[in-house]
Design an enzyme around this catalytic site. Sequence first.
Site, mmCIF file in Angstrom:
data_model
loop_
_atom_site.group_PDB
_atom_site.id
_atom_site.type_symbol
_atom_site.label_atom_id
_atom_site.label_comp_id
_atom_site.label_asym_id
_atom_site.label_seq_id
_atom_site.Cartn_x
_atom_site.Cartn_y
_atom_site.Cartn_z
ATOM 1 N N CYS A 2 36.247 0.120 17.296
ATOM 2 C CA CYS A 2 36.397 -0.359 15.802
ATOM 3 C C CYS A 2 36.961 1.090 14.892
ATOM 4 O O CYS A 2 36.573 2.175 15.670
ATOM 5 C CB CYS A 2 35.045 -0.858 15.542
ATOM 6 S SG CYS A 2 34.312 -1.912 16.504
ATOM 7 N N ARG A 27 43.479 1.428 17.615
ATOM 8 C CA ARG A 27 42.427 1.426 18.261
ATOM 9 C C ARG A 27 42.021 0.014 18.864
ATOM 10 O O ARG A 27 41.117 -0.112 19.778
ATOM 11 C CB ARG A 27 40.907 1.981 17.415
ATOM 12 C CG ARG A 27 41.061 3.234 16.918
ATOM 13 C CD ARG A 27 40.156 3.531 15.861
ATOM 14 N NE ARG A 27 39.051 3.748 16.386
ATOM 15 C CZ ARG A 27 38.559 5.068 16.749
ATOM 16 N NH1 ARG A 27 39.322 6.062 16.710
ATOM 17 N NH2 ARG A 27 37.227 5.275 17.321
ATOM 18 N N TRP A 75 36.099 -4.539 16.784
ATOM 19 C CA TRP A 75 36.525 -5.206 18.087
ATOM 20 C C TRP A 75 35.018 -5.890 18.616
ATOM 21 O O TRP A 75 34.019 -5.147 18.715
ATOM 22 C CB TRP A 75 36.884 -4.206 18.953
ATOM 23 C CG TRP A 75 37.403 -4.606 20.279
ATOM 24 C CD1 TRP A 75 38.571 -4.748 20.721
ATOM 25 C CD2 TRP A 75 36.664 -4.574 21.501
ATOM 26 N NE1 TRP A 75 38.716 -5.042 22.032
ATOM 27 C CE2 TRP A 75 37.689 -4.974 22.597
ATOM 28 C CE3 TRP A 75 35.268 -4.184 21.822
ATOM 29 C CZ2 TRP A 75 36.806 -4.961 23.884
ATOM 30 C CZ3 TRP A 75 34.748 -4.134 23.188
ATOM 31 C CH2 TRP A 75 35.658 -4.690 24.074
ATOM 32 N N ASN A 99 30.270 1.145 14.317
ATOM 33 C CA ASN A 99 30.918 1.297 15.268
ATOM 34 C C ASN A 99 29.884 1.365 16.630
ATOM 35 O O ASN A 99 29.161 2.174 16.343
ATOM 36 C CB ASN A 99 31.905 2.331 15.539
ATOM 37 C CG ASN A 99 33.317 2.163 14.741
ATOM 38 O OD1 ASN A 99 33.237 1.195 13.900
ATOM 39 N ND2 ASN A 99 34.106 3.330 14.480
ATOM 40 N N GLY A 100 30.084 0.858 17.848
ATOM 41 C CA GLY A 100 29.056 0.946 18.779
ATOM 42 C C GLY A 100 28.070 -0.069 18.986
ATOM 43 O O GLY A 100 28.632 -1.338 18.579
ATOM 44 N N GLU A 480 49.116 2.380 37.951
ATOM 45 C CA GLU A 480 49.592 2.074 36.398
ATOM 46 C C GLU A 480 50.448 1.119 36.072
ATOM 47 O O GLU A 480 50.256 0.641 34.862
ATOM 48 C CB GLU A 480 50.147 3.658 36.284
ATOM 49 C CG GLU A 480 50.908 3.791 34.927
ATOM 50 C CD GLU A 480 49.904 3.627 33.674
ATOM 51 O OE1 GLU A 480 50.350 3.698 32.457
ATOM 52 O OE2 GLU A 480 48.553 3.731 33.739
ATOM 53 N N LYS A 484 49.706 -1.580 33.276
ATOM 54 C CA LYS A 484 50.610 -1.907 32.109
ATOM 55 C C LYS A 484 51.057 -3.415 31.864
ATOM 56 O O LYS A 484 50.781 -3.905 30.870
ATOM 57 C CB LYS A 484 51.693 -1.043 32.053
ATOM 58 C CG LYS A 484 51.630 0.676 31.676
ATOM 59 C CD LYS A 484 51.068 0.613 30.417
ATOM 60 C CE LYS A 484 50.370 1.795 30.357
ATOM 61 N NZ LYS A 484 48.942 1.933 30.691
ATOM 62 N N GLU A 487 48.248 -5.463 30.718
ATOM 63 C CA GLU A 487 47.840 -5.197 29.328
ATOM 64 C C GLU A 487 48.754 -5.887 28.231
ATOM 65 O O GLU A 487 48.035 -6.316 27.479
ATOM 66 C CB GLU A 487 47.597 -3.477 29.189
ATOM 67 C CG GLU A 487 46.714 -2.772 29.814
ATOM 68 C CD GLU A 487 46.751 -1.341 29.527
ATOM 69 O OE1 GLU A 487 45.586 -0.721 29.162
ATOM 70 O OE2 GLU A 487 47.641 -0.765 29.523
ATOM 71 N N HIS A 503 46.235 -6.400 55.193
ATOM 72 C CA HIS A 503 44.966 -6.416 55.292
ATOM 73 C C HIS A 503 44.282 -7.560 54.202
ATOM 74 O O HIS A 503 43.172 -7.521 53.862
ATOM 75 C CB HIS A 503 44.037 -5.454 55.210
ATOM 76 C CG HIS A 503 44.542 -4.439 56.384
ATOM 77 N ND1 HIS A 503 44.174 -4.617 57.828
ATOM 78 C CD2 HIS A 503 45.036 -3.202 56.368
ATOM 79 C CE1 HIS A 503 44.298 -3.947 58.427
ATOM 80 N NE2 HIS A 503 45.237 -2.785 57.621
ATOM 81 N N LYS A 603 41.661 0.910 22.018
ATOM 82 C CA LYS A 603 42.470 2.432 22.480
ATOM 83 C C LYS A 603 41.201 3.147 22.587
ATOM 84 O O LYS A 603 41.566 3.808 23.694
ATOM 85 C CB LYS A 603 43.282 2.810 21.083
ATOM 86 C CG LYS A 603 44.017 4.022 21.552
ATOM 87 C CD LYS A 603 45.089 3.768 22.345
ATOM 88 C CE LYS A 603 46.040 5.082 22.612
ATOM 89 N NZ LYS A 603 46.922 4.909 23.633
#
Length: 608
Positions: A2, A27, A75, A99-100, A480, A484, A487, A503, A603
């Site tokens: 946040c 963020r 968030w 925040n938190g 990666e 992406k 996301e 496998h 973020k």
Amino acid sequence: MCGICGVVGPRQATPIVFEGLRRLEYRGYDSAGIATLDKQGVIERRRAPGKLDNLAHDLERHPLHGRTAIGHTRWATHGAPTETNAHPHGTARVAIVHNGIIENFEELRRELEAEGQIFETETDSETIAKMVDLYLQKGLSPRDSAFATLKRLEGAYAVAMIFAEHEGLLIGARHGAPLAVGFGEGEMFLGSDSLALAPLTRRIAYLDDGDVVILSHEGAEFYDARGERVERPIKTTALIAGAVGKDGYRHYMEKELHEHPLVIGQTLQRLIDPATRRVVMPDMPIDLASVPRAVITACGSAFYAGVVGRYWLEEIARLPVDIDVASEMRYRNPPLTPGSLGILISQSGETADTLAALRGLREHDVSILSILNAEHSTMARDSDIVLGTVAGPEISVASTKAFTAQLAVLACLTIATARARGTLDEAGEEELVTALLDLPSRAAEVFTRMDDIREMARIVAEARDVLYLGRGSAYPVAMEGALKLKEISYIHAEAYAAGEMKHGPISLIDRTVPIVATIPSGRLFDKTLSNLQEAKARGGRLLTFTDEGSAARLQGIAEQVIPLPQVHPFVTPIIQTIGVQILAYETALLKGTDVDQPRNLAKSVTVE
């Protein structure tokens, strides 16, 4: 996660706070709100679910006036992203943003309800407002109410508070989540990071863990975790108001993708002497030659950068390396060799799980080297060595240029370690450094393949599931790429070491599941090609990123072959990464998703 922004000063505060929240959008958030004190000292709030535009519409209809204000982008953790659960929370006496996570909020809530406090939200954060309010009702001052409340909180938090009938008073506190104070001319600012404050001031002070700050028109008073008055150094930030513009690009992510060559060059410039073609490390309180083992830990894309680093350090420097996702390392409690080197990687330097891992390593006589894009962050202050990535602000939630900058630093660290351990002679170092110095221009060449990558994206955009394959250092590049794609396009994607396909994942292969392979030239090319042949024999659609030296061998086998610039094998992962990141971006454009602010993502993840 946040974002917090606050101000006390002579100007109307709402526009200042709203612009600060705009700069914190990177963020990640799902609701937003602002609280002010009006001329009569009454607290007024405006809150809205969704993006800041919804809050802007509400403010147009119902403006907020006042010179003292706090704002927040939330968030969601406890409670859905609704207007009721949006911050600021408060009563007629106090408004707070947080925040938190407050870990003991259920216990505190029961206690407060027994005292007659009535809760309106599902959030843990409202507990803070109700407890401050209760102390105010009992006759304590705003300052004493804030201190008394903060002593009761368990968990991680950055908090900002304003109080009815106390114009010009703003109290902030941090415990495990970042908070910065900005010094203006006759006004003071509070923000989650310096980026929020960049248009307002370049003079920034950072709260240490456990600090409380009291802001007024006159300045700032800092108190440490024991409640004792302390001084915190004021630093001059290089960020400027225009640092986060899109510069004509459609999205921040598009701009940041095109900044790869510049960022790689700027980062290497710090660590390489081009005249001597040698890596030049800053002074270190450790001897790289005597380090018995390295431990790499990070989260998300930074973890994948660490996996590439592990391949490099073990193969070139012959240094044994363990690697862990930071959220697991703290709780796995691994046996650690005294004198080992902990290598931590983070864009923000505030990632909660990576910070927790750092503190766990500290307990085992492990030196800490952090690779960060925020050199004034909590992680920077808690590290023995900081190697900075010169990536500049990265606004898009999905990391791009920060990732390749991290790889550039890891490459230089590998060379320095190999030299110290005697596994790389002068000629070998010159060869690898020359490859690194050539990288910015070769990275720019990747963008000449945009049309081919867009064609590949059209195939991927039609899929529901995608497999990514790679071997050796191309495997974390595949990871990666899959991350992406997930996301920003919301297409399910998984990455596997190519040899592992048979496998299990091979059972998923048919014409509806594209296979994106990173298969550069080198000793693992033939092995990877065999794996791809296995997939093709079962109807798999092969989409490949390779290099100019091996493109011809894939023609007739893969449905699409994209040859990226031919570079030294040492730096191939960096070039290949740019290709898979562009593919994710182009796919997301075709899907019509929110490229810069994907749903549910944040973020700077400041909760575990």
